[in-house]
Scaffold this active site. Structure first.
Site, PDB file in Angstrom:
ATOM      1  NE  ARG A  70      -3.644  -2.316   0.057  1.00 34.47           N
ATOM      2  CZ  ARG A  70      -3.380  -3.722  -0.414  1.00 34.47           C
ATOM      3  NH1 ARG A  70      -1.916  -3.745  -1.072  1.00 34.47           N
ATOM      4  NH2 ARG A  70      -4.253  -4.355  -0.358  1.00 34.47           N
ATOM      5  CB  SER A 106      -9.451  -0.919   3.751  1.00 35.33           C
ATOM      6  OG  SER A 106     -10.108  -1.969   3.601  1.00 35.33           O
ATOM      7  CD  GLU A 155      -6.109   1.537   2.321  1.00 32.75           C
ATOM      8  OE1 GLU A 155      -6.338   1.269   1.233  1.00 32.75           O
ATOM      9  OE2 GLU A 155      -6.050   0.512   3.102  1.00 32.75           O
TER      10      GLU A 155
END
Length: 339
Positions: free
Chosen positions: A165, A239, A335
């Protein structure tokens, strides 16, 4: 250029908080993007390029120029070395539209990444991934505008510094604006169906069939729809936390305390923990407070239930992070980009 001023940003993010941009412009070509950047630089305005707004949380008004990319071209060519098919997509294409276009051509590669929100230009920034596949696994190259120098650069895999990520573009998020992305599909690629939820779905719904690209994509969409809320109905950013990675020793200690903990061994021997399990274990699933809350089917997803200030969301995220660290000694990283 048609630059608007004092623009409400709520339609341009999936959370829809009511912050404003001092200046706003839409662009549909690399030349228009470059001109917008150069104009903003001449005015000494801060610059922010946005895609689908599914990974942004505005906590205040933006004082500069927000650039919305609208270029929506997809082009296919045979890879020069014969190793597959290269699909080149401009940044303004919706990611799921690109995936469906490749699935419709029966090209193996992106089916596990079905139904991920956002636009193509944002996909390399986060190195998006799902069900055992990451964008970097399919990446060939991209073109990005290097904002400080005003030059376009073609960048290959290693130059992008992909990790879980993460990427060069996330580390230097104001220095680059991605204009197009090229992915390599088909060829010798094989379907990835090992992820437990995906394997179970395919076994239950296609017991006597060998999975193909369409089946895997449909399975991923069905699983995601069963767990994740539609941002158009319940504003969210998917998320909200990364799944944390911990050393083996820490995982073993947690396993002693919590035998049902969910963790997956990584190639380097560490373990990736399911952040949703950690949050759910502390009783947050279904919580509502101050107009925001935690989704009742997936604890990784934070929700805006009615119009409120973005500070309520940030306070909830901090509350969850602090509680997870106190109980498990595990740090959760947020995130979405917080502005």
């Amino acid at each position: 250029m048609n630059i608007d001023h004092d623009v409400d940003l709520s339609p341009y993010t999936t959370f829809g908080f009511q912050q404003r941009a001092a200046h706003f412009v839409e662009v549909s070509s690399e030349q228009a993007l470059l001109e917008a950047v150069q104009y903003a630089q001449g005015q000494s305005w801060p610059i922010l390029a946005i895609g689908g707004g599914s990974n942004l949380v505005f906590t205040q008004d933006f004082p500069g120029l927000v650039i919305k990319q609208r270029d929506k071209r997809i082009h296919y060519t045979n890879a020069a070395d014969g190793s597959g098919t290269d699909v080149t997509s401009s940044a303004g294409v919706q990611w799921h539209e690109l995936v469906m276009d490749t699935v419709g051509r029966n090209l193996i590669g992106l089916e596990n990444l079905s139904l991920i929100p956002g636009q193509v230009g944002a996909a390399p920034v986060q190195n998006i991934g799902a069900y055992g596949v990451e964008l970097c696994d399919r990446f060939a190259s991209l073109r990005a505008l290097h904002v400080p120098s005003g030059t376009w650069r073609t960048m290959l895999h290693d130059e992008c510094e992909f990790s879980y990520r993460n990427s060069l573009f996330k580390q230097y998020e104001d220095d680059y604006i991605i204009g197009q992305v090229t992915l390599r599909l088909g060829g010798t690629l094989e379907l990835h169906t090992e992820y437990s939820a995906l394997a179970d779905y395919l076994a239950a719904h296609y017991p006597d069939k060998t999975p193909d690209v369409r089946m895997v994509s449909d399975a991923v969409c069905s699983i995601r729809n069963s767990k994740l809320p539609d941002p158009a109905e319940l504003p969210n950013a998917g998320s909200f936390f990364h799944n944390p990675v911990v050393p083996t020793e820490q995982y073993d200690a947690l396993l002693q305390r919590f035998p049902d903990i969910v963790g997956h061994r990584q190639a380097d021997g560490q373990y990736k923990l399911a952040a949703g399990w950690l949050i759910d274990k502390l009783g947050y699933k279904g919580l509502r407070q101050n107009g925001v809350g935690v989704h009742d089917r997936q604890a990784l997803v934070l929700i805006k239930y009615h119009q409120t200030e973005s500070t309520a969301l940030i306070q909830l995220a901090r509350q969850i992070r602090d509680h997870v660290f106190k109980e498990f000694h595990v740090s959760l990283n947020i995130e979405p980009r917080i502005l």
